[in-house]
Design an enzyme around this catalytic site. Structure first.
Site, PDB file in Angstrom:
ATOM      1  N   GLY A 108       0.813  -1.223   0.000  1.00 10.50           N
ATOM      2  CA  GLY A 108       0.000   0.000   0.000  1.00 10.50           C
ATOM      3  C   GLY A 108       0.839   1.263   0.000  1.00 10.50           C
ATOM      4  O   GLY A 108       1.151   1.800   1.073  1.00 10.50           O
ATOM      5  N   TYR A 109       1.225   1.717  -1.208  1.00 13.35           N
ATOM      6  CA  TYR A 109       1.906   3.012  -1.321  1.00 13.35           C
ATOM      7  C   TYR A 109       0.940   4.042  -1.928  1.00 13.35           C
ATOM      8  O   TYR A 109       0.756   5.119  -1.398  1.00 13.35           O
ATOM      9  CB  TYR A 109       3.121   2.947  -2.251  1.00 13.35           C
ATOM     10  CG  TYR A 109       4.177   1.897  -1.975  1.00 13.35           C
ATOM     11  CD1 TYR A 109       4.455   1.457  -0.684  1.00 13.35           C
ATOM     12  CD2 TYR A 109       4.927   1.369  -3.024  1.00 13.35           C
ATOM     13  CE1 TYR A 109       5.450   0.514  -0.459  1.00 13.35           C
ATOM     14  CE2 TYR A 109       5.930   0.430  -2.801  1.00 13.35           C
ATOM     15  CZ  TYR A 109       6.174   0.003  -1.520  1.00 13.35           C
ATOM     16  OH  TYR A 109       7.153  -0.924  -1.312  1.00 13.35           O
ATOM     17  N   SER A 110       0.370   3.687  -3.101  1.00 12.26           N
ATOM     18  CA  SER A 110      -0.386   4.669  -3.893  1.00 12.26           C
ATOM     19  C   SER A 110      -1.677   5.089  -3.206  1.00 12.26           C
ATOM     20  O   SER A 110      -2.383   4.265  -2.618  1.00 12.26           O
ATOM     21  CB  SER A 110      -0.736   4.080  -5.261  1.00 12.26           C
ATOM     22  OG  SER A 110       0.416   3.630  -5.901  1.00 12.26           O
ATOM     23  N   GLU A 225      11.414  -4.182  -6.341  1.00 12.00           N
ATOM     24  CA  GLU A 225      10.204  -4.350  -7.157  1.00 12.00           C
ATOM     25  C   GLU A 225      10.547  -4.187  -8.640  1.00 12.00           C
ATOM     26  O   GLU A 225      10.109  -4.969  -9.485  1.00 12.00           O
ATOM     27  CB  GLU A 225       9.141  -3.322  -6.740  1.00 12.00           C
ATOM     28  CG  GLU A 225       7.882  -3.403  -7.599  1.00 12.00           C
ATOM     29  CD  GLU A 225       6.722  -2.549  -7.074  1.00 12.00           C
ATOM     30  OE1 GLU A 225       6.848  -1.967  -5.982  1.00 12.00           O
ATOM     31  OE2 GLU A 225       5.698  -2.485  -7.765  1.00 12.00           O
ATOM     32  N   GLU A 350       8.193   7.598 -17.013  1.00 13.40           N
ATOM     33  CA  GLU A 350       8.749   8.955 -16.835  1.00 13.40           C
ATOM     34  C   GLU A 350       9.550   9.018 -15.530  1.00 13.40           C
ATOM     35  O   GLU A 350      10.644   9.593 -15.480  1.00 13.40           O
ATOM     36  CB  GLU A 350       7.618  10.002 -16.803  1.00 13.40           C
ATOM     37  CG  GLU A 350       6.929  10.244 -18.132  1.00 13.40           C
ATOM     38  CD  GLU A 350       5.945   9.138 -18.501  1.00 13.40           C
ATOM     39  OE1 GLU A 350       5.592   8.311 -17.630  1.00 13.40           O
ATOM     40  OE2 GLU A 350       5.538   9.091 -19.678  1.00 13.40           O
TER      41      GLU A 350
HETATM   42  C1  LIG Z   1      -0.448  -3.208 -12.719  1.00 15.11           C
HETATM   43  C2  LIG Z   1      -0.315  -2.204 -11.593  1.00 15.11           C
HETATM   44  C3  LIG Z   1      -0.191  -2.650 -10.297  1.00 15.11           C
HETATM   45  C4  LIG Z   1      -0.080  -1.730  -9.244  1.00 15.11           C
HETATM   46  N1  LIG Z   1      -0.024  -2.218  -7.976  1.00 15.11           N
HETATM   47  C5  LIG Z   1       0.105  -1.356  -6.957  1.00 15.11           C
HETATM   48  C6  LIG Z   1       0.150  -1.847  -5.609  1.00 15.11           C
HETATM   49  O1  LIG Z   1       0.046  -3.056  -5.352  1.00 15.11           O
HETATM   50  N2  LIG Z   1       0.284  -0.954  -4.612  1.00 15.11           N
HETATM   51  C7  LIG Z   1       0.398   0.385  -4.848  1.00 15.11           C
HETATM   52  O2  LIG Z   1       0.577   1.134  -3.891  1.00 15.11           O
HETATM   53  N3  LIG Z   1       0.313   0.888  -6.098  1.00 15.11           N
HETATM   54  C8  LIG Z   1       0.162   0.049  -7.161  1.00 15.11           C
HETATM   55  N4  LIG Z   1       0.070   0.540  -8.439  1.00 15.11           N
HETATM   56  C9  LIG Z   1       0.017   1.987  -8.651  1.00 15.11           C
HETATM   57  C10 LIG Z   1       1.259   2.573  -9.301  1.00 15.11           C
HETATM   58  O3  LIG Z   1       2.357   2.511  -8.434  1.00 15.11           O
HETATM   59  C11 LIG Z   1       0.912   4.013  -9.699  1.00 15.11           C
HETATM   60  O4  LIG Z   1      -0.125   3.954 -10.659  1.00 15.11           O
HETATM   61  C12 LIG Z   1       2.095   4.737 -10.276  1.00 15.11           C
HETATM   62  O5  LIG Z   1       3.071   4.960  -9.301  1.00 15.11           O
HETATM   63  C13 LIG Z   1       1.683   6.083 -10.898  1.00 15.11           C
HETATM   64  O6  LIG Z   1       0.922   6.831 -10.017  1.00 15.11           O
HETATM   65  P1  LIG Z   1      -0.473   7.481 -10.478  1.00 15.11           P
HETATM   66  O7  LIG Z   1      -1.277   6.413 -11.130  1.00 15.11           O
HETATM   67  O8  LIG Z   1      -1.054   8.196  -9.332  1.00 15.11           O
HETATM   68  O9  LIG Z   1      -0.090   8.513 -11.629  1.00 15.11           O
HETATM   69  P2  LIG Z   1       0.461   9.994 -11.417  1.00 15.11           P
HETATM   70  O10 LIG Z   1       1.551   9.983 -10.408  1.00 15.11           O
HETATM   71  O11 LIG Z   1      -0.690  10.898 -11.181  1.00 15.11           O
HETATM   72  O12 LIG Z   1       1.104  10.284 -12.827  1.00 15.11           O
HETATM   73  C14 LIG Z   1       0.326  10.750 -13.941  1.00 15.11           C
HETATM   74  C15 LIG Z   1       1.280  11.015 -15.093  1.00 15.11           C
HETATM   75  O13 LIG Z   1       2.222  12.050 -14.730  1.00 15.11           O
HETATM   76  C16 LIG Z   1       3.551  11.591 -14.916  1.00 15.11           C
HETATM   77  N5  LIG Z   1       4.421  12.121 -13.860  1.00 15.11           N
HETATM   78  C17 LIG Z   1       4.149  12.169 -12.528  1.00 15.11           C
HETATM   79  N6  LIG Z   1       5.192  12.687 -11.858  1.00 15.11           N
HETATM   80  C18 LIG Z   1       6.159  12.951 -12.778  1.00 15.11           C
HETATM   81  C19 LIG Z   1       7.480  13.490 -12.707  1.00 15.11           C
HETATM   82  N7  LIG Z   1       8.029  13.863 -11.542  1.00 15.11           N
HETATM   83  N8  LIG Z   1       8.178  13.613 -13.865  1.00 15.11           N
HETATM   84  C20 LIG Z   1       7.645  13.242 -15.058  1.00 15.11           C
HETATM   85  N9  LIG Z   1       6.394  12.740 -15.185  1.00 15.11           N
HETATM   86  C21 LIG Z   1       5.663  12.592 -14.065  1.00 15.11           C
HETATM   87  C22 LIG Z   1       3.460  10.074 -14.808  1.00 15.11           C
HETATM   88  O14 LIG Z   1       4.535   9.449 -15.483  1.00 15.11           O
HETATM   89  C23 LIG Z   1       2.118   9.790 -15.463  1.00 15.11           C
HETATM   90  O15 LIG Z   1       2.264   9.734 -16.857  1.00 15.11           O
HETATM   91  C24 LIG Z   1      -0.064  -0.338  -9.505  1.00 15.11           C
HETATM   92  C25 LIG Z   1      -0.198   0.120 -10.820  1.00 15.11           C
HETATM   93  C26 LIG Z   1      -0.332  -0.791 -11.853  1.00 15.11           C
HETATM   94  C27 LIG Z   1      -0.505  -0.270 -13.242  1.00 15.11           C
END
Ligand SMILES: Cc1cc2nc3c(=O)[nH]c(=O)nc-3n(C[C@H](O)[C@H](O)[C@H](O)COP(=O)(O)OP(=O)(O)OC[C@H]3O[C@@H](n4cnc5c(N)ncnc54)[C@H](O)[C@@H]3O)c2cc1C
Length: 366
Positions: A108-110, A225, A350
Site C-alpha cells: 500500500g503506497y499509492s 520491485e 517517466e
Molecule cells: C499493474 C499495476 C499494479 C499496481 N499495484 C500497486 C500496488 O500493489 N500498490 C500500490 O501502492 N500501487 C500500485 N500501483 C500503482 C502505481 O504505483 C501508480 O499507478 C504509479 O506509481 C503512478 O501513479 P499514479 O497512477 O497516481 O499517476 P500519477 O503519479 O498521477 O502520474 C500521472 C502522469 O504524470 C507523470 N508524472 C508524474 N510525476 C512525474 C514526474 N516527476 N516527472 C515526469 N512525469 C511525471 C506520470 O509518469 C504519469 O504519466 C499499480 C499500478 C499498476 C498499473
C-alpha cells in the site's frame, strides 16, 4: 468478521479466491524443493542459493513455462525489507509464512492524490498507547482481495520535509475497519482494489524499522520491485508466441513481419545480455541499485512492442478476446491490454527516466 470485501459476488475476484488453493500449492512445491528465497537466511526458511544459482534456476523455470508464484510481491520486496529492517521477532513471525504462501501480502503506497509523488502520502497513523490508529485510503492495491497482510506506507508525522514523516506498518488485512473494493480492469481482470481504513488499530510492534524510516524502506523495496518486474518478463516465450502467430496467420513469408520479428528477437537478446551484465556487476558488488530503473524501463517498453506487433500481425482477429475459436497464437488482445499497465506499475516510465538521469547518469534535477 471485521475485514470485508464489498463485492463478494464479483465473479472475477471470486475466481482468484477460488484459485488460491492451487496457487499456494505450486508455491509450496517450489519452496519444498529449496527454490524460493534465494538469498534469505536459512534459519527463516531461505534457500541459501547464490545469485548465480538463482539466475540459472530462473532461466530453467522460464524454459519449463513454470507459472509465477502467488506471493511474488512478498518474495520480491516485502520479505527482503523485513529481513533488512525487521526485528528478530518480526523475521521469525513473518518470513516463513511468506515462503510457504500461508500468508499473502499486498503493498500500500499509492493513494488517490499521490502515486508518483509517493512521499505525499496522506494516510495517517497516530500513536495511541501500544497501537497506531490508521485512517486513510490506498488505491491500485494489487491482490488486496486475497491478502492476509498489508505492507503499508503511512504518515506518522506532518513536521519537516514530507518524506521524513513516513513510516511502514505491517497491517493485518482482517483488522476491524478495513474495507476492500475491487477495481475492474480494461482486460477484464480485477487484480486491483481500493482499500479504505477507518480507525484501524495496528500494534506498534508491527512498525517496520524506526518511526520516520518509511521513505528509506520503500525506496529500497522499490529497487527490488523494479528488478522483479524486469526479471519476470519472459521474452523468449513472447518471441515463440509471436512466431506462432505469424505462422498461423501465414505471415512468416511477409518481409515486413520477418523484419519486425527479427528486430524484436535482437532487442530481446540485448535485454538478456543486459540482465547478465547486471548479474555480473552484482556478483562483484559494483551494481548501482538504480540500474533497476533502467532495466524496468527497457523491459516494460519492449514487452509492449511485442504485444503491439502481435496485434498487428493478427489484423482483424486482434479484436477477439477470450474467444474459444482463437488459435493458440491468436490470444494477444488480453496481453496487449495488460502490457499497458507494465510501464505504470512500480513507478511510471517517466519516473524511471528521472531516476536514471539523476541517480545513474548524475544529471542535475533541472
Ligand atoms: C499493474 C499495476 C499494479 C499496481 N499495484 C500497486 C500496488 O500493489 N500498490 C500500490 O501502492 N500501487 C500500485 N500501483 C500503482 C502505481 O504505483 C501508480 O499507478 C504509479 O506509481 C503512478 O501513479 P499514479 O497512477 O497516481 O499517476 P500519477 O503519479 O498521477 O502520474 C500521472 C502522469 O504524470 C507523470 N508524472 C508524474 N510525476 C512525474 C514526474 N516527476 N516527472 C515526469 N512525469 C511525471 C506520470 O509518469 C504519469 O504519466 C499499480 C499500478 C499498476 C498499473
Amino acid at each position: 468478521m471485521a475485514w470485508q470485501y464489498t463485492s463478494p459476488t464479483d465473479a472475477v475476484a471470486r475466481r482468484d479466491v477460488d484459485r488460491l488453493g492451487s496457487m499456494r500449492a505450486w508455491q509450496r512445491k517450489l519452496h519444498a524443493a529449496g527454490f524460493l528465497g534465494a538469498a534469505w537466511p536459512k534459519e527463516y526458511g531461505g534457500a541459501g542459493l547464490s545469485p548465480m544459482e538463482q539466475a540459472i534456476l530462473n532461466e530453467e523455470l522460464a524454459r519449463a513455462r513454470a507459472p509465477q508464484v502467488v506471493n511474488a510481491m512478498a518474495i520480491w520486496w516485502v520479505g527482503p525489507a523485513i529481513i533488512r529492517y525487521g526485528t528478530d521477532a518480526q523475521k521469525q513471525r513473518f518470513i516463513p509464512p511468506i515462503l510457504t504462501a500461508d500468508e499473502i501480502w499486498a503493498t500500500g503506497y499509492s493513494e488517490p492524490s499521490s502515486g508518483s509523488d509517493m512521499a505525499a502520502a496522506k494516510t495517517r497513523a497516530v500513536r495511541d498507547g501500544d497501537d497506531y490508529v490508521v485512517n486513510g485510503q490506498k488505491i491500485w492495491t494489487t491482490l488486496a482481495h486475497i491478502s492476509d497482510w498489508f505492507f503499508i506506507l503511512v504518515r506518522t508525522s506532518a513536521d519537516g520535509p514530507k518524506w521524513a514523516g513516513l513510516s511502514v506498518l505491517l497491517m493485518d488485512m482482517r483488522s476491524r475497519g478495513i474495507e476492500i473494493r475491487p477495481i475492474r480492469q480494461i482486460d477484464g481482470g480485477s487484480e486491483f482494489n481500493e482499500v479504505f481504513m477507518t480507525d484501524v488499530r495496528v500494534p506498534a510492534a508491527n512498525r517496520l524499522g524506526a518511526d520516520g524510516q518509511g521513505w528509506e524502506i520503500v525506496s529500497s523495496a522499490l529497487v527490488n520491485e523494479r528488478s522483479g518486474i524486469a526479471g519476470s518478463i519472459r521474452f523468449d516465450q513472447a518471441l515463440d508466441w509471436l512466431k506462432t502467430t505469424a505462422r498461423e496467420r501465414q505471415k512468416l513469408g511477409d518481409r515486413r513481419v520477418r523484419q519486425q520479428v527479427a528486430d524484436l528477437a535482437t532487442k530481446a537478446a540485448i535485454m538478456r545480455w543486459a540482465g547478465m551484465r547486471a548479474l555480473t556487476d552484482s556478483l562483484h558488488e559494483r551494481m548501482n541499485p538504480h540500474l533497476s530503473a533502467a532495466m524496468k524501463l527497457m523491459s516494460t517498453s519492449l514487452v509492449q512492442e511485442f504485444s503491439e506487433t502481435g496485434m498487428e500481425v493478427l489484423g482483424p482477429w486482434a479484436t477477439l478476446m477470450d474467444d474459444p475459436h482463437l488459435a493458440p497464437g491468436g490470444r494477444w488482445a488480453k496481453q496487449f491490454l495488460f502490457d499497458r499497465s507494465m510501464t505504470i506499475a512500480g513507478g511510471t516510465s517517466e519516473v524511471q527516466r528521472n531516476i536514471v538521469a539523476q541517480r545513474v547518469l548524475g544529471l542535475p534535477r533541472k
